[in-house]
Design a protein around this motif. Structure first.
Motif, PDB file in Angstrom:
ATOM      1  N   UNK A 178       0.868  -1.397  -0.006  1.00  0.00           N
ATOM      2  CA  UNK A 178      -0.057  -0.075  -0.021  1.00  0.00           C
ATOM      3  C   UNK A 178       0.813   1.225  -0.121  1.00  0.00           C
ATOM      4  N   UNK A 179       0.773   2.174  -1.156  1.00  0.00           N
ATOM      5  CA  UNK A 179       1.390   3.308  -1.172  1.00  0.00           C
ATOM      6  C   UNK A 179       0.466   4.356  -0.481  1.00  0.00           C
ATOM      7  N   UNK A 180       1.006   5.365   0.527  1.00  0.00           N
ATOM      8  CA  UNK A 180       0.070   6.235   1.159  1.00  0.00           C
ATOM      9  C   UNK A 180       0.819   7.872   0.633  1.00  0.00           C
ATOM     10  N   UNK A 181       0.023   8.754   0.176  1.00  0.00           N
ATOM     11  CA  UNK A 181       0.491  10.174  -0.387  1.00  0.00           C
ATOM     12  C   UNK A 181      -0.123  10.988   0.563  1.00  0.00           C
ATOM     13  N   UNK A 182       0.712  11.858   1.016  1.00  0.00           N
ATOM     14  CA  UNK A 182       0.130  13.061   2.187  1.00  0.00           C
ATOM     15  C   UNK A 182      -0.491  14.203   1.380  1.00  0.00           C
ATOM     16  N   UNK A 183      -1.184  14.609   2.222  1.00  0.00           N
ATOM     17  CA  UNK A 183      -1.827  16.014   2.065  1.00  0.00           C
ATOM     18  C   UNK A 183      -0.874  16.907   1.924  1.00  0.00           C
ATOM     19  N   UNK A 184      -1.659  18.236   1.892  1.00  0.00           N
ATOM     20  CA  UNK A 184      -0.597  19.523   2.006  1.00  0.00           C
ATOM     21  C   UNK A 184      -1.064  20.453   0.726  1.00  0.00           C
ATOM     22  N   UNK A 185      -0.196  20.434  -0.249  1.00  0.00           N
ATOM     23  CA  UNK A 185       0.702  19.468  -0.537  1.00  0.00           C
ATOM     24  C   UNK A 185       1.841  19.872   0.139  1.00  0.00           C
TER      25      UNK A 185
ATOM     26  N   UNK B 280      -0.126  -3.823  -5.740  1.00  0.00           N
ATOM     27  CA  UNK B 280       0.443  -2.458  -5.472  1.00  0.00           C
ATOM     28  C   UNK B 280      -0.880  -1.725  -5.226  1.00  0.00           C
ATOM     29  N   UNK B 281      -1.303  -0.799  -4.207  1.00  0.00           N
ATOM     30  CA  UNK B 281      -2.232  -0.181  -3.973  1.00  0.00           C
ATOM     31  C   UNK B 281      -1.860   1.118  -3.568  1.00  0.00           C
ATOM     32  N   UNK B 282      -2.696   2.210  -3.841  1.00  0.00           N
ATOM     33  CA  UNK B 282      -2.597   3.653  -3.706  1.00  0.00           C
ATOM     34  C   UNK B 282      -3.578   4.447  -2.928  1.00  0.00           C
ATOM     35  N   UNK B 283      -3.560   5.112  -2.126  1.00  0.00           N
ATOM     36  CA  UNK B 283      -4.421   6.048  -1.232  1.00  0.00           C
ATOM     37  C   UNK B 283      -3.901   7.457  -0.888  1.00  0.00           C
ATOM     38  N   UNK B 284      -4.525   8.343  -0.555  1.00  0.00           N
ATOM     39  CA  UNK B 284      -4.212   9.370   0.308  1.00  0.00           C
ATOM     40  C   UNK B 284      -5.544  10.386   0.208  1.00  0.00           C
ATOM     41  N   UNK B 285      -5.098  11.351   1.161  1.00  0.00           N
ATOM     42  CA  UNK B 285      -5.936  12.428   1.263  1.00  0.00           C
ATOM     43  C   UNK B 285      -5.926  13.783   1.047  1.00  0.00           C
ATOM     44  N   UNK B 286      -6.785  14.664   0.710  1.00  0.00           N
ATOM     45  CA  UNK B 286      -6.801  15.891   0.495  1.00  0.00           C
ATOM     46  C   UNK B 286      -5.857  16.027  -0.807  1.00  0.00           C
ATOM     47  N   UNK B 287      -4.576  16.759  -0.580  1.00  0.00           N
ATOM     48  CA  UNK B 287      -3.704  16.601  -1.780  1.00  0.00           C
ATOM     49  C   UNK B 287      -3.312  15.184  -2.067  1.00  0.00           C
TER      50      UNK B 287
ATOM     51  N   UNK C 223      -7.207   1.563  -5.951  1.00  0.00           N
ATOM     52  CA  UNK C 223      -7.084   2.965  -5.280  1.00  0.00           C
ATOM     53  C   UNK C 223      -8.209   3.404  -4.438  1.00  0.00           C
ATOM     54  N   UNK C 224      -7.854   4.371  -3.299  1.00  0.00           N
ATOM     55  CA  UNK C 224      -8.884   4.988  -2.705  1.00  0.00           C
ATOM     56  C   UNK C 224      -8.447   6.333  -2.686  1.00  0.00           C
ATOM     57  N   UNK C 225      -9.267   7.149  -3.139  1.00  0.00           N
ATOM     58  CA  UNK C 225      -8.924   8.689  -3.223  1.00  0.00           C
ATOM     59  C   UNK C 225      -9.828   9.319  -2.283  1.00  0.00           C
ATOM     60  N   UNK C 226      -9.149  10.099  -1.363  1.00  0.00           N
ATOM     61  CA  UNK C 226      -9.923  10.675  -0.049  1.00  0.00           C
ATOM     62  C   UNK C 226     -10.025  12.186  -0.143  1.00  0.00           C
ATOM     63  N   UNK C 227     -11.179  12.660   0.018  1.00  0.00           N
ATOM     64  CA  UNK C 227     -11.277  14.224   0.571  1.00  0.00           C
ATOM     65  C   UNK C 227     -10.299  15.069  -0.296  1.00  0.00           C
ATOM     66  N   UNK C 228     -10.452  14.518  -1.786  1.00  0.00           N
ATOM     67  CA  UNK C 228      -9.327  14.832  -2.519  1.00  0.00           C
ATOM     68  C   UNK C 228      -9.816  16.286  -3.564  1.00  0.00           C
ATOM     69  N   UNK C 229      -8.917  16.906  -4.170  1.00  0.00           N
ATOM     70  CA  UNK C 229      -9.184  18.007  -5.253  1.00  0.00           C
ATOM     71  C   UNK C 229      -8.996  17.245  -6.460  1.00  0.00           C
ATOM     72  N   UNK C 230      -9.888  17.261  -7.347  1.00  0.00           N
ATOM     73  CA  UNK C 230     -10.074  16.470  -8.608  1.00  0.00           C
ATOM     74  C   UNK C 230     -10.253  17.340  -9.732  1.00  0.00           C
TER      75      UNK C 230
END
Length: 694
Positions: free
Chosen positions: A438-445, A518-525, A543-550
């Protein structure tokens, strides 16, 4: 030992806002624990520096916050919702030698930014109120039965008219003091004529970050210009208590909030400052203005680190040194610097750990520290950063029987830049076995991740379910200098994804990583990046896209943070509409094949749901396996402070979505299961736990 589960969230206490007593002998802090599926309980606890166990100092009757010691230590002031049906915090005073807490305000707007005057005769606070509230005196005292009516229709005149989970509805932040002796003389006032509360500010403007200088001077800031919601320029004022007049002191630029100003008794004012040009990409410094000399210095400038998200700063007791925290290569550390900029900043404490908040005393520093093996406790060290002592172990009973995995640091290069990341293996890891990633990507950016902090529970839960978890701080992150943060100017997607995938390639060289899963998720950015990733590559099974900007244009028109687009991209939808469209994930939906779960909150006014709806609709229109999960009553902070049942449900749905596309888990895809099958919510109504839309 038991493995960590999403439902364990109900058993995990969090600590925050440590405050040293004036004699350096005790630390007051806020301890928060889920109370039921919908609410949290927060109390003020106190722990001695001498080594005894913490004890609960306030009653379990609501949500307590802002513990503040009287200058002589006789009283502890705090805000609390106890007795309030509308979660409106009021001010309480608790004698520290024993006795019951006394409510001393009944105000309409709640309590924030609490601070004692140097002589202890007054308390300073803020509240958000309307012009009608001020005219009727409800900001000084109000009948507890009063409830503000919801506007119908809602008429909007402001450029920015909502934030967090609420509409402003004409409310502005104003600054108040309360005379303590008068407030304690009798019952709490519910009639403005009897109130000991005085409002210092007025008008249709927000007044933020108040701080005492000497006992007769309060400093605060207010947006400058004819269109303050469209400005990042603030006027700083010195308010004389005796005369009731406010004098402009200086100006600054950036985004100010609670704790953005601190002052000395001799008229030196410290405040946050961010250069106006490309301000969202630039580093935030601490500037100091000397009123007597009329001179400004920036003592933090020699340090190539920004004042980070949820950071704090304060003058030391001698009012010569400024203490402040910054992100720093996967840590959050405390620095000290002379306020006159006569020497460079030095690191006091925090290398390799995460300091979430601190309080400086005459001989000690108290702070909240989280690490890979615990989600946060109260610690203390000397003013020089030596002899650190752990003062609390609020989750020891829980952690005793839990298998906690230790992250491994991973450093790799991409485009000539070294990137720092971490890898978390499952408990009882077997190097001869293979595991999905699982790949986690942080917000912010412009933020950073560490090995602890708010993601501790989620990362540990995914590892406990048999996943290897990878996260990193790609270019755009803070903690690695201004050039690192500015590298994503006008390009959120390509640069960040290049760094993340370079890290994924590095960890996939390990034989125990199943490169086919391989799986990917992250929130906001991170939600933006998750969506961007599945438009650029098919390497992820789900993939799980959370509270994002699209959609950057839709985001610009609906968020309270539209300045982020102007700063990071240097444009607006009217200047370069095609440019912003091409850099939005929704523009590339036809390229997506990856099964993608979209998670959002109904009252998220930082990244409003309209762009998530467009992304989800596009996935449906193009035949992608998808589902949208919407959480009622929640805002952008769902993963950090949402209703406990929702926090648990979100993590379980992420894991269930991945499980359904993993050969390592004997589970069908979520779309083939009952909506709540395998979740703590069980067969409860969707409206109670989040709504699935297929």
């Amino acid at each position: 030992m038991d493995r960590i589960q999403a439902a364990d969230y109900h058993d995990i206490a969090r600590v925050a806002d440590p405050r040293l007593s004036p004699d350096d002998e005790r630390v007051a802090f806020v301890r928060t624990l889920p109370d039921d599926d919908e609410t949290h309980e927060a109390t003020i606890d106190v722990v001695p520096l001498g080594g005894d166990e913490p004890r609960q100092f306030t009653a379990s009757e609501g949500v307590d916050s802002h513990p503040r010691w009287h200058p002589d230590g006789d009283w502890l002031a705090f805000a609390s919702t106890r007795g309030e049906e509308n979660d409106r915090q009021q001010l309480y005073l608790l004698p520290t030698d024993g006795g019951e807490a006394r409510q001393v305000t009944a105000v309409v707007g709640g309590i924030g930014d609490l601070a004692w005057s140097p002589d202890g005769s007054r308390l300073l606070f803020t509240q958000a109120v309307t012009a009608d509230d001020r005219e009727a005196g409800r900001d000084r005292a109000v009948d507890p039965e009063f409830e503000r009516e919801e506007p119908d229709p809602r008429v909007i005149d402001r450029l920015v008219y909502r934030a967090d989970t609420e509409y402003f509805d004409g409310r502005r932040s104003h600054v108040y003091t309360i005379d303590v002796e008068s407030a304690l003389d009798g019952d709490v006032a519910t009639d403005p004529e009897d109130a000991a509360v005085t409002r210092l500010t007025d008008g249709d403007a927000d007044h933020v970050a108040p701080a005492w200088g000497d006992g007769e001077t309060v400093y605060y800031a207010s947006k400058a210009g004819d269109r303050p919601d469209d400005s990042i320029r603030y006027d700083l004022y010195a308010h004389d208590i005796e005369s009731g007049t406010a004098e402009p002191v200086t100006q600054t630029t950036g985004m100010l909030g609670p704790g953005s100003i601190d002052a000395t008794a001799d008229g030196r004012v410290a405040y946050l400052y961010t250069p106006e040009e490309k301000f969202t990409l630039r580093q935030t410094e601490i500037a100091v203005y000397d009123r007597d000399r009329g001179e400004e210095v920036v003592p933090t400038e020699p340090l190539d680190r920004t004042f980070g998200y949820n950071g704090s700063f304060e003058w030391g007791p001698d009012e010569e040194l400024l203490y402040f925290s910054t992100p720093d290569e996967g840590s959050k550390v405390v620095h000290a610097v002379p306020g006159d900029a006569s020497a460079d900043p030095t690191t006091v404490y925090g290398d390799g750990i995460t300091v979430e908040g601190f309080s400086v005393g005459r001989n000690a520093i108290a702070y909240v520290q989280s690490e890979w093996d615990h989600p946060g406790d109260v610690f203390a060290t000397t003013r020089g950063g030596n002899e650190a002592t752990r003062l609390s172990r609020v989750n020891d009973d829980y952690l005793t029987d839990r298998a906690v995995a230790q992250p491994e640091e991973v450093r790799f290069e991409n485009d000539g830049t070294e990137i720092q990341g971490w890898l978390l293996r499952p408990p009882e890891f077997d190097p001869d076995e293979t595991y999905p990633l699982v790949v986690e990507i942080h917000g912010g950016p412009h933020a950073q991740w560490t090995t602890a902090g708010t993601m501790w529970h989620e990362f540990q839960t995914l590892a406990a379910r048999g996943y290897v978890v990878f996260w990193c701080n790609p270019r755009g992150s803070t903690g690695y200098g201004e050039d690192h943060a500015m590298a994503i100017e006008r390009d959120w997607g390509a640069v960040t994804l290049s760094d993340v995938l370079a890290g994924v390639d590095a960890v996939c060289e390990r034989e125990y990583v199943d490169t086919d899963e391989q799986f990917v998720t992250g929130g906001s950015f991170g939600g933006f990046m998750t969506a961007w990733a599945v438009t650029q590559t098919d390497r992820f099974r789900a993939a799980v896209a959370q509270r994002g900007v699209y959609d950057l244009t839709g985001f610009y028109g609906s968020t309270d943070a539209f300045k982020l687009v102007e700063g990071d991209f240097g444009t607006t939808p009217w200047d370069e509409p095609q440019f912003l469209w091409e850099r939005s994930p929704v523009a590339r939906v036809p390229e997506v094949d990856t099964p993608t779960l979209v998670v959002h909150s109904d009252r998220d006014y930082r990244t409003p749901a309209n762009t998530a709806e467009l992304f989800y609709l596009g996935l449906q229109k193009h035949g992608v396996e998808t589902r949208m999960v919407r959480y009622p009553r929640e805002g952008h902070e769902l993963s950090r402070s949402g209703e406990p049942a929702h926090v648990v449900d979100r993590i379980e749905r992420i894991a269930r979505w991945f499980d359904g596309y993993s050969d390592h888990h004997d589970a069908p895809p979520a779309l083939e299961r009952d909506r709540n099958d395998g979740l703590s919510s069980g067969d409860d109504a969707d409206a109670d736990q989040g709504e699935d839309r297929t």
